[in-house]
Design an enzyme around this catalytic site. Structure first.
Site, short mmCIF file in Angstrom:
data_model
loop_
_atom_site.label_atom_id
_atom_site.label_comp_id
_atom_site.label_asym_id
_atom_site.label_seq_id
_atom_site.Cartn_x
_atom_site.Cartn_y
_atom_site.Cartn_z
N GLU A 163 0.81 -1.22 0.00
CA GLU A 163 0.00 0.00 0.00
C GLU A 163 0.84 1.27 0.00
O GLU A 163 0.55 2.22 -0.71
CB GLU A 163 -0.94 0.01 1.22
CG GLU A 163 -2.17 -0.89 1.08
CD GLU A 163 -1.84 -2.36 1.22
OE1 GLU A 163 -0.73 -2.69 1.67
OE2 GLU A 163 -2.70 -3.19 0.89
N HIS A 182 -10.65 -5.34 9.87
CA HIS A 182 -11.30 -5.12 8.58
C HIS A 182 -12.59 -4.33 8.75
O HIS A 182 -13.46 -4.38 7.90
CB HIS A 182 -11.60 -6.46 7.91
CG HIS A 182 -10.36 -7.17 7.45
ND1 HIS A 182 -9.49 -7.78 8.32
CD2 HIS A 182 -9.84 -7.34 6.21
CE1 HIS A 182 -8.49 -8.32 7.64
NE2 HIS A 182 -8.68 -8.06 6.35
#
Lengths: 298, 397
Positions: free
Chosen positions: A30, A99
């Site tokens: 990322e 998440h």
């Protein structure tokens, strides 16, 4: 985003239409690919960088904050960063703490980025079109549980990124919400209407900057505000919004600004625990009853 | 005149304008050579061997003309004087915050400039003052930015670590160690996307070489064959940590593993130019190259670092006497009679004056207006009104 079609099928089959040079499957890094997107944007390209889940973008925080957010400023206006950073976030169905993050609370302090949250099929399309065309770096919040929501969309329609959406006009109380909480609120509204209440519901859309014109107009009318957010109580969008409303609308308020936010806990896995950490329609109903008192009949 | 000079110098490299013999045919030849080469003679110089990893190294014989060498000397000397001026201004507290000086490393930047064009993009760390000069920025822009004035490279918004020049593709200095490397890979992607024949050079130090995002960016660059040079300016110290104490492997040019690498004498502008030219051609065809420029900084890490607690003064003075990039070019110019000592002295004086004038001009530049504080946050105006410091002040974006 490419051959897999996106973890929520957002980019399904796009690579077949536009090719591998425009739909780029990256390795899992990322920080690295966010930086690359920013570098490409500095040259004038318009990349859309997806965090497969918004939560993963914490790994790219330095790039988003220092480079996407600040480059236009530190370069004295020489370099713009016309990119869109998007992805699904929010609390899903028992996805676990890592998440289920609400990154809008972390990103809201970054000077130089714009935060936009879509909530319907129509505004998802129209806002994204505007976001791509904007020369500012836009962080575009989608919600894991809203991808299946069906609705009408308009072709060739662009929605302004800085304006809130009036969902339901009313007189009793202003309920400010965004993303999935819009649906939670509207569920509560169905019950509240039966009880004789007339709430005004505004979908914030623009989380940074706030559409203070729409908000203050509403508060002038209703005199009461309830903020319903999925962020945690501490440091959420609601915290900033509440402070701003207090400062701007103090004389118009008949009641303290009420915030309904998620609990300051990591989102648990078990169904009941997860449900207990986030705002439910019953709590919105209770809050309206508390804030408005006995409903004024029409 | 030049013919006579050639005879006097007695250097036999074969590329000096021909020494004319009596033969008529040769004289005609000489005349032609004289006309075309006399104004800019060239020499061949042997540079140190390159280190090579998964790639054939370029030739260690480099051609340089008189005008090129004079140009390198001039630019390096300007960089040197500019950094010394910055040192003095910092000590007089006119420059504040962080100030990372580049003196000692000039050959790296000048060599890169000699091998590349305005189309090629470059992005580097906070040690970026000389990158701005290399990319055709002015000393005034650097000094004014250091002083925080409106005529600075970033109008006073950026400071020492954030200088940029869009028209020649200088994408900045960066404050966070290593964060510029993925940006650089993104610049390379843009070159490939636009197919414009340019490369991106993303510079970092031996300290930054251990950043994970570097390997993330290199992996993608190699996967997608991006025209990117990952250039490590190895000055052997990451702040106060020597390369031996910071990196398990300090052959930085091999750490790209699957990517080819070149190690270059970073104190020799001709070696740097040769290697960068070579690597640029390679990268445009085959993808990223990792490069290590073996260089040295005379100053400490920044102005708050005396630079002597982690290295010896002997080491510093040895570098100055044996490998100084300016002295190297000076010797080449003098030994080949491209200039004599007094000419160079005159040139130095001119440049020193230029830098002094630039400092004076920068000092005259105005302080930024606080009302401009909000001006460059967003590119597209938002039409939104946000609150100022004490919430009673409202600003229209």
């Amino acid at each position: 985003v490419g051959h897999y079609g996106g973890s929520y099928k957002v980019t399904y089959d796009l690579y077949k239409k536009y090719g591998d040079m425009r739909l780029l499957d990256t390795p899992i890094c990322e920080n690295g690919f966010m930086g690359m997107g920013i570098g490409a944007a500095m040259t004038g390209l318009r990349p859309i960088v997806e965090g497969m889940n918004m939560g993963f973008l914490l790994l790219a925080y330095n790039q988003i904050s220092n480079n996407a957010g600040m480059l236009h400023y530190t370069s004295g206006g020489q370099y713009k960063v016309p990119m869109v950073i998007r992805g699904p976030g929010g609390v899903g169905r028992q996805l676990g703490a890592e998440h289920s993050q609400r990154l809008e609370s972390y990103f809201q302090s970054i000077p130089g980025v714009q935060l936009v949250a879509c909530s319907t099929a129509a505004n998802a399309k129209a806002l994204l079109k505007s976001a791509i065309r904007s020369d500012n770096p836009i962080i575009f919040f989608e919600h894991v549980l809203l991808y299946n929501v069906k609705g009408e969309t308009k072709d060739g329609y662009y929605q302004p990124l800085e304006k809130a959406e009036m969902v339901r006009s009313g007189r009793d109380v202003t309920i400010l919400c965004y993303s999935r909480m819009r649906y939670v609120v509207m569920q509560a509204v169905a019950e509240l209407e039966k009880q004789g209440y007339d709430p005004e519901v505004i979908d914030l859309i623009s989380l940074k900057p706030f559409d203070m014109e729409a908000i203050t107009n509403s508060v002038k009318k209703t005199k009461r505000v309830i903020i319903v957010e999925e962020c945690m109580k501490t440091g959420g969008i609601g915290a900033s919004l509440s402070a701003t409303i207090n400062e701007s609308c103090f004389d118009d308020l008949d009641h303290q600004v009420v915030r309904l936010s998620s609990q300051d806990v990591p989102t648990a896995y078990a169904y009941e625990l997860e449900a207990a950490t986030i705002v439910q329609p019953e709590q919105v109903v209770a809050a309206v009853q508390r804030v408005v008192g006995t409903p004024v009949s029409a | 005149m030049l013919v006579a000079r050639a005879a006097r110098s007695g250097l036999g490299s074969g590329l000096l304008p021909g020494v004319c013999s009596a033969s008529a045919a040769v004289q005609t030849q000489c005349a032609r050579d004289f006309a075309s080469k006399s104004s800019d003679p060239s020499i061949e110089v042997k540079v140190r061997d390159f280190g090579a990893h998964r790639i054939e190294p370029p030739s260690t014989t480099v051609t340089a003309t008189k005008s090129e060498l004079l140009g390198y000397f001039e630019l390096m000397y300007k960089m040197r004087r500019m950094e010394i001026a910055s040192d003095m201004l910092y000590k007089s507290k006119l420059i504040r915050g962080f100030c990372h000086l580049y003196d000692g490393q000039e050959a790296c930047m000048v060599g890169i400039g000699a091998a590349t064009t305005d189309t090629d993009s470059i992005i580097t760390s906070y040690r970026d003052h000389c990158t701005h000069l290399m990319k055709k920025g002015t000393v005034v822009e650097v000094m004014a930015e250091l002083l925080g004035r409106v005529d600075g490279a970033s109008k006073g918004y950026g400071g020492s670590m954030h200088m940029y020049k869009k028209d020649t593709n200088f994408y900045g200095g960066n404050g966070i160690v290593g964060a510029q490397v993925p940006l650089g890979a993104g610049l390379a992607f843009a070159h490939k996307y636009r197919d414009d024949g340019g490369i991106a050079m993303t510079l970092y130090g031996d300290g930054a070489a251990n950043q994970g995002q570097l390997f993330e960016a290199l992996n993608i660059a190699a996967l997608w064959d991006l025209p990117c040079l990952f250039i490590c300016e190895n000055n052997h110290y990451g702040m106060g940590t020597s390369e031996a104490r910071g990196s398990k492997s300090h052959t930085f040019y091999t750490r790209g593993d699957y990517a080819p690498g070149l190690k270059v004498d970073g104190m020799d502008v001709l070696a740097v130019k040769q290697a960068i030219s070579y690597a640029k051609e390679y990268a445009l065809k085959h993808g990223p190259v990792v490069m290590e420029l073996d260089t040295y900084r005379y100053h400490g890490h920044s102005m708050s670092d005396p630079g002597s607690t982690y290295r010896t003064r002997d080491e510093i003075s040895q570098m100055r006497t044996q490998r100084d990039p300016l002295e190297h070019v000076r010797r080449l110019l003098l030994d080949n009679n491209f200039a004599d000592a007094s000419e160079l002295k005159k040139l130095e004086k001119t440049i020193k004056k230029e830098v002094d004038n630039a400092v004076a001009t920068a000092k005259q530049s105005s302080i930024p207006d606080p009302a401009d504080l909000w001006k460059t946050i967003y590119r597209d105006p938002l039409g939104a009104v946000v609150k100022g410091l004490d919430s009673s002040v409202k600003v229209q974006l």
